[in-house]
Design a protein around this motif. Sequence first.
Motif, short mmCIF file in Angstrom:
data_model
loop_
_atom_site.label_atom_id
_atom_site.label_comp_id
_atom_site.label_asym_id
_atom_site.label_seq_id
_atom_site.Cartn_x
_atom_site.Cartn_y
_atom_site.Cartn_z
N VAL A 87 -1.60 0.34 -6.95
CA VAL A 87 -1.83 1.67 -6.38
C VAL A 87 -1.98 2.75 -7.47
N THR A 88 -1.39 2.55 -8.61
CA THR A 88 -1.32 3.59 -9.64
C THR A 88 -2.69 4.10 -10.08
N LYS A 125 -3.53 6.28 -1.11
CA LYS A 125 -2.58 6.92 -0.19
C LYS A 125 -1.35 6.05 0.08
N LEU A 126 -1.39 4.81 -0.36
CA LEU A 126 -0.24 3.91 -0.17
C LEU A 126 0.87 4.28 -1.15
N PRO A 127 2.13 3.98 -0.81
CA PRO A 127 3.21 4.25 -1.77
C PRO A 127 3.13 3.27 -2.94
N SER A 128 3.54 3.77 -4.11
CA SER A 128 3.51 2.92 -5.30
C SER A 128 4.69 1.94 -5.25
N LEU A 129 4.66 0.99 -6.16
CA LEU A 129 5.71 -0.03 -6.22
C LEU A 129 7.07 0.62 -6.46
N ARG A 133 10.36 0.45 -4.00
CA ARG A 133 11.67 -0.01 -4.50
C ARG A 133 12.75 1.03 -4.21
N ALA A 134 12.43 2.31 -4.41
CA ALA A 134 13.41 3.37 -4.16
C ALA A 134 13.80 3.42 -2.69
N SER A 135 12.82 3.28 -1.79
CA SER A 135 13.15 3.33 -0.37
C SER A 135 13.96 2.11 0.05
N LEU A 136 13.66 0.95 -0.53
CA LEU A 136 14.45 -0.24 -0.22
C LEU A 136 15.89 -0.10 -0.71
#
Length: 171
Positions: A87-88, A125-129, A133-136
């Motif tokens: 995504v970056t 528009k997708l969240p990055s890796l 990880r932060a949301s998990l």
Amino acid sequence: MDRAQKAESIETLKGVFAGAGAVVVTHNLGLTVAEMEDLRGRLRKEAGTFKVIKNRLALKALEAADGSDYHGLFKGPVGIAYADDAVTAAKVTADFAKGNERFVVLGGFMGDKVLDAKGVETLSKLPSLDQIRASLLGLLNAPATKIAGVVQAPASQLARVFSAYAAKDAA
């Protein structure tokens, strides 16, 4: 560029294409050196890279057959943006293209899947890796925090009762 340099460039590009999460193909005609350095700096901050490449060498590195979807991407003055995270590169190039009309995102590819410009925009528009990880981690941490609050609640209530009795006796 002699044959040895071309062969070396093709092998380098093969490594780039194999190791990148996604590759974004762009037109960069008319960009100033300062604008190119700005783009490269933005990508560098996100562990990405931008290179201006020769179309023919890129197509040889991809081993693209005549008439394949890759041929539509590699026409004119082309540069590629890539990073380990899929995504970056899409995020940074899409953001840069919004602020600069001379920079155009043509499309890209992930592995053997060719994306058009809208596909790259959707990917951006997708969240990055790192965001995933932060949301998990937040999801994993939340139950532990709630358990600690529940376990601690009776002790704090008991402390308030003792404090109220102490205040009552002192009065």
